[in-house]
Motif scaffolding. Structure first.
Motif, mmCIF file in Angstrom:
data_model
loop_
_atom_site.group_PDB
_atom_site.id
_atom_site.type_symbol
_atom_site.label_atom_id
_atom_site.label_comp_id
_atom_site.label_asym_id
_atom_site.label_seq_id
_atom_site.Cartn_x
_atom_site.Cartn_y
_atom_site.Cartn_z
ATOM 1 N N MET A 41 42.167 47.319 49.626
ATOM 2 C CA MET A 41 42.846 47.289 48.349
ATOM 3 C C MET A 41 42.316 48.435 47.489
ATOM 4 O O MET A 41 41.120 48.666 47.397
ATOM 5 N N ALA A 42 43.209 49.117 46.859
ATOM 6 C CA ALA A 42 42.835 50.246 46.007
ATOM 7 C C ALA A 42 42.255 49.730 44.696
ATOM 8 O O ALA A 42 42.659 48.695 44.181
ATOM 9 N N LYS A 43 41.312 50.464 44.166
ATOM 10 C CA LYS A 43 40.666 50.096 42.923
ATOM 11 C C LYS A 43 41.620 50.387 41.761
ATOM 12 O O LYS A 43 42.164 51.484 41.655
ATOM 13 N N LEU A 44 41.818 49.406 40.886
ATOM 14 C CA LEU A 44 42.715 49.562 39.744
ATOM 15 C C LEU A 44 41.915 50.076 38.539
ATOM 16 O O LEU A 44 40.767 49.694 38.320
ATOM 17 N N THR A 45 42.557 50.902 37.747
ATOM 18 C CA THR A 45 41.914 51.384 36.524
ATOM 19 C C THR A 45 42.045 50.311 35.448
ATOM 20 O O THR A 45 42.804 49.345 35.586
ATOM 21 N N GLN A 46 41.319 50.499 34.388
ATOM 22 C CA GLN A 46 41.352 49.540 33.290
ATOM 23 C C GLN A 46 42.763 49.443 32.689
ATOM 24 O O GLN A 46 43.252 48.356 32.410
ATOM 25 N N ASP A 47 43.432 50.568 32.549
ATOM 26 C CA ASP A 47 44.796 50.574 32.011
ATOM 27 C C ASP A 47 45.760 49.828 32.929
ATOM 28 O O ASP A 47 46.650 49.110 32.462
ATOM 29 N N GLU A 48 45.580 50.004 34.231
ATOM 30 C CA GLU A 48 46.442 49.304 35.179
ATOM 31 C C GLU A 48 46.207 47.798 35.130
ATOM 32 O O GLU A 48 47.147 47.011 35.204
ATOM 33 N N LEU A 49 44.944 47.397 34.991
ATOM 34 C CA LEU A 49 44.632 45.963 34.870
ATOM 35 C C LEU A 49 45.252 45.386 33.599
ATOM 36 O O LEU A 49 45.831 44.288 33.624
ATOM 37 N N LEU A 50 45.124 46.107 32.502
ATOM 38 C CA LEU A 50 45.705 45.630 31.245
ATOM 39 C C LEU A 50 47.224 45.505 31.359
ATOM 40 O O LEU A 50 47.824 44.565 30.828
ATOM 41 N N ALA A 51 47.843 46.424 32.048
ATOM 42 C CA ALA A 51 49.291 46.365 32.244
ATOM 43 C C ALA A 51 49.663 45.112 33.038
ATOM 44 O O ALA A 51 50.670 44.463 32.748
ATOM 45 N N GLN A 52 48.846 44.771 34.034
ATOM 46 C CA GLN A 52 49.095 43.558 34.821
ATOM 47 C C GLN A 52 48.916 42.306 33.955
ATOM 48 O O GLN A 52 49.695 41.358 34.055
ATOM 49 N N PHE A 53 47.887 42.284 33.103
ATOM 50 C CA PHE A 53 47.630 41.121 32.247
ATOM 51 C C PHE A 53 48.730 40.945 31.203
ATOM 52 O O PHE A 53 49.025 39.830 30.803
ATOM 53 N N GLU A 54 49.341 42.037 30.766
ATOM 54 C CA GLU A 54 50.426 41.950 29.789
ATOM 55 C C GLU A 54 51.617 41.185 30.339
ATOM 56 O O GLU A 54 52.343 40.543 29.587
ATOM 57 N N GLU A 55 51.797 41.214 31.634
ATOM 58 C CA GLU A 55 52.929 40.544 32.253
ATOM 59 C C GLU A 55 52.697 39.049 32.440
ATOM 60 O O GLU A 55 53.644 38.298 32.670
ATOM 61 N N LEU A 56 51.441 38.585 32.306
ATOM 62 C CA LEU A 56 51.122 37.172 32.489
ATOM 63 C C LEU A 56 51.463 36.364 31.238
ATOM 64 O O LEU A 56 51.393 36.862 30.120
ATOM 65 N N THR A 57 51.801 35.085 31.457
ATOM 66 C CA THR A 57 51.972 34.176 30.323
ATOM 67 C C THR A 57 50.586 33.714 29.882
ATOM 68 O O THR A 57 49.579 33.931 30.585
ATOM 69 N N LEU A 58 50.508 33.082 28.733
ATOM 70 C CA LEU A 58 49.209 32.598 28.241
ATOM 71 C C LEU A 58 48.595 31.565 29.181
ATOM 72 O O LEU A 58 47.386 31.559 29.399
ATOM 73 N N ILE A 59 49.424 30.726 29.738
ATOM 74 C CA ILE A 59 48.917 29.711 30.662
ATOM 75 C C ILE A 59 48.345 30.363 31.912
ATOM 76 O O ILE A 59 47.272 30.002 32.400
ATOM 77 N N GLU A 60 49.061 31.351 32.443
ATOM 78 C CA GLU A 60 48.575 32.068 33.635
ATOM 79 C C GLU A 60 47.288 32.829 33.322
ATOM 80 O O GLU A 60 46.355 32.845 34.124
ATOM 81 N N LEU A 61 47.226 33.424 32.142
ATOM 82 C CA LEU A 61 46.025 34.169 31.747
ATOM 83 C C LEU A 61 44.833 33.231 31.571
ATOM 84 O O LEU A 61 43.717 33.551 31.985
#
Length: 127
Positions: free
Chosen positions: A1-21
């Motif tokens: 698995m490729a290492k994700l940058t902080q910006d990429e991780l934040l972009a992934q978290f933005e797509e989650l709902t509060l319950i999922e987060l």
């Protein structure tokens, strides 16, 4: 698995709902044996010394007229000089025990007002 940058991780978290987060945070805490809560209890340990340091010098004072004394007319004149009150309002203020002549004024202004009122025969306190 490729290492994700902080910006990429934040972009992934933005797509989650509060319950999922919230579920992710709980799983992260369990996996790495950490807590996401901020350490609030550390500030409470300081105790009484922190309270003593937090006390500031008072910079606003109230001039309170405790009594008019023998020279009520002189006191009324001083109250009118110190405030923008009319004759009736100043008289009513002088007749009221514990009335505030000036509120939230600087220390030097409060001391001058106290001296002027006491010079006219009134009993005054500064708080």
């Amino acid at each position: 698995m490729a290492k994700l940058t902080q910006d990429e991780l934040l972009a992934q978290f933005e797509e989650l709902t509060l319950i999922e987060l919230a579920a992710f945070v709980k799983a992260f805490e369990e996996k790495f044996d950490v807590t996401a809560a901020a350490p609030v209890a550390v500030a409470g340990i300081a105790g009484p010394t922190a309270t003593a340091e937090a006390v500031e010098e008072q910079d606003e004072f109230d001039v309170i007229l405790e009594g008019a004394g023998d020279k009520k007319i002189q006191v009324i004149k001083e109250v009118r000089t110190l405030t923008s009150l009319g004759l009736k309002e100043a008289k009513d203020l002088v007749d009221t025990a514990g009335a505030k002549v000036l509120e939230k004024v600087a220390k030097d202004v409060a001391e001058k007002a106290k001296a002027a009122l006491e010079g006219a025969g009134a009993k005054v306190t500064v708080k």
